[in-house]
Design an enzyme around this catalytic site. Structure first.
Site, PDB file in Angstrom:
ATOM      1  N   LYS A  74       0.830  -1.204   0.000  1.00  0.00           N
ATOM      2  CA  LYS A  74       0.000   0.000   0.000  1.00  0.00           C
ATOM      3  C   LYS A  74       0.863   1.252   0.000  1.00  0.00           C
ATOM      4  O   LYS A  74       2.061   1.209   0.289  1.00  0.00           O
ATOM      5  CB  LYS A  74      -0.917   0.015   1.240  1.00  0.00           C
ATOM      6  CG  LYS A  74      -1.883  -1.143   1.302  1.00  0.00           C
ATOM      7  CD  LYS A  74      -2.793  -1.237   0.103  1.00  0.00           C
ATOM      8  CE  LYS A  74      -3.919  -0.237   0.149  1.00  0.00           C
ATOM      9  NZ  LYS A  74      -4.889  -0.478  -0.964  1.00  0.00           N
ATOM     10  N   GLU A 117      -0.447   0.212 -10.005  1.00  0.00           N
ATOM     11  CA  GLU A 117      -1.720   0.284 -10.734  1.00  0.00           C
ATOM     12  C   GLU A 117      -1.618   0.980 -12.076  1.00  0.00           C
ATOM     13  O   GLU A 117      -2.533   0.882 -12.894  1.00  0.00           O
ATOM     14  CB  GLU A 117      -2.811   0.953  -9.877  1.00  0.00           C
ATOM     15  CG  GLU A 117      -2.661   2.456  -9.668  1.00  0.00           C
ATOM     16  CD  GLU A 117      -1.705   2.828  -8.536  1.00  0.00           C
ATOM     17  OE1 GLU A 117      -1.106   1.916  -7.934  1.00  0.00           O
ATOM     18  OE2 GLU A 117      -1.559   4.033  -8.264  1.00  0.00           O
TER      19      GLU A 117
END
Ligand SMILES: NC(=O)c1ccc[n+]([C@@H]2O[C@H](COP(=O)([O-])OP(=O)(O)OC[C@H]3O[C@@H](n4cnc5c(N)ncnc54)[C@H](O)[C@@H]3O)[C@@H](O)[C@H]2O)c1
Length: 374
Positions: A74, A117
């Site tokens: 994260k 991403e």
């Protein structure tokens, strides 16, 4: 290269950015792997599993200090911002368009920040997001079946039926990666499955790979209204790249659903595709609106960290090896997909959508880091 792996500090995050198998590949490639003590515990990888493949276990301070390439799952949290520094390459999920504060912190740090991403192949595929969509889709079908049980507030229906009793109906809205994976698990349960899609080409492909075992129907607001009312489980799996999810299931449609039906809105991380959806957590995954159980967990893969960690590192490792073997500059020159992953470099935002989202100047990567052909 010195490759560091830290323990995730975000709440409910049990994944780790490198498995012992991945650590071994890097060690065999001649790299130093430094893993924070306890980093793999949430995914059932004990410290010894890393030690035995040649990684060094160290404190969080040492990992951040010594690493040249730091792997995370994260985005850094505010407590971690002061640890970012010039010369460090950070490789993790960043989702910078969602956070002005984080974008500025990364730019001020001088670190080179590569986002999982936005690593994107020439044909538009997002290889480092796909496994999380696969997991979320499969989990959504499981959650749908589970929350249909009466003691959990559901209709009291066994999705598979039994000989002599018809199976339940699963409606999947959006036949992309999440939708396909939800459908195959629902089919595995023996449910009656319909996928609503708006891309005819995608439906042709699904028809081929699912051998006609699901109904594939063009998505329209009338079709959604009719199908939602008949479904026992509705799975929201639409995506319009770069946009919030369209509100395809209105409040009135939810009111028309069967009492005790389940709406699993996987698209909740993009705002959700039902008007009644709001994000939930693994500790309180569901709430009820008009008798319909809403399951809207925004980080579904977090529920299955063993699977998620392995699936994530399967796809990140080749990029990690490329950066470790060649350095970031040469690795991005060799691979345009990885180059698209670079969001922040030398204090400049090199990903246009992120710069636009925060009103910052955009610098094309090739201006900041000349990409000489190799
Ligand atoms: N909650 C979670 O933990 C989690 C995890 C992974 C992915 N997601 C989310 O799931 C969603 C789907 O992701 P994906 O990887 O499957 O995306 P995808 O791009 O593979 O698939 C999306 C599909 O939706 C279809 N679509 C778009 N508009 C539609 C409409 N009006 N009606 C029917 N279909 C429509 C597209 O044609 C496409 O096939 C995204 O919002 C993603 O962020 C959530």
């Amino acid at each position: 290269m010195k490759v560091g792996v830290v323990k995730e500090i975000k709440s409910d995050e049990y994944r780790v950015a490198l498995t012992p198998a991945g650590a071994r590949e890097l060690v065999q490639g001649g790299h130093d792997v430094i893993v924070e003590t306890g980093a793999g515990e949430g995914s059932s990888f004990p410290d010894d599993a890393y030690r035995s493949v040649g990684a060094r276990l160290a404190s969080v301070d040492e990992v951040w200090r010594d690493a040249e390439l730091l792997l995370k799952v994260k985005e850094p949290l505010p407590d971690e911002y002061p640890r970012l520094r010039d010369g460090l390459v950070l490789f993790t999920y960043l989702h910078l368009a969602a956070s002005d504060e984080l974008t500025r912190a990364l730019a001020e740090s001088g670190a080179a920040c590569v986002a999982y991403e936005t690593v994107e192949t020439d044909n538009g595929a997002l290889p480092l997001l796909a496994p999380m969509s696969e997991i979320a889709g499969r989990l959504a079908a499981q959650a749908g079946a589970y929350f249909l049980e009466k003691p959990l507030g559901g209709r009291g229906l066994l999705l598979s039926g039994v000989p002599g009793v018809a199976p339940g109906r699963v409606l999947v809205i959006g036949g992309g990666i999440v939708g396909y994976n939800a459908a195959i698990i629902a089919l595995g349960f023996g449910a009656n499955v319909t996928i609503l899609e708006r891309s005819v080409d995608r439906m042709r492909h699904l028809d081929e790979i699912l051998s006609g075992r699901v109904s594939l129907v063009m998505s329209s607001s009338l079709q959604i209204e009719e199908s939602v009312a008949e479904a026992d489980v509705v799975i929201g799996a639409v995506l319009i790249p770069g946009a919030v999810a369209p509100k395809l299931v209105t409040r009135e449609m939810v009111a028309q659903m069967k009492d005790g039906a389940v709406l699993a809105d996987v698209a909740i991380d993009q705002g959700g595709c039902a008007e009644t959806s709001r994000p939930t957590t693994h500790s309180e995954p569901v709430y009820v609106v008009d008798g319909v159980t809403h399951y809207c967990v925004a980080n579904m893969p977090g529920a299955v960290p063993i699977t998620s960690t392995k699936a994530l590192t399967n796809v990140t490792l080749p990029y990690v090896e490329a950066i470790a073997d060649h350095g970031l500059a040469e690795a991005v020159a060799r691979d345009p997909a990885l180059a698209r992953g670079v969001n922040v470099l030398d204090g400049k935002v090199t990903y246009e959508a992120v710069a636009d989202a925060h009103g910052l100047d955009f610098y094309p990567l090739e201006d900041v880091l000349p990409l000489s052909p190799v």
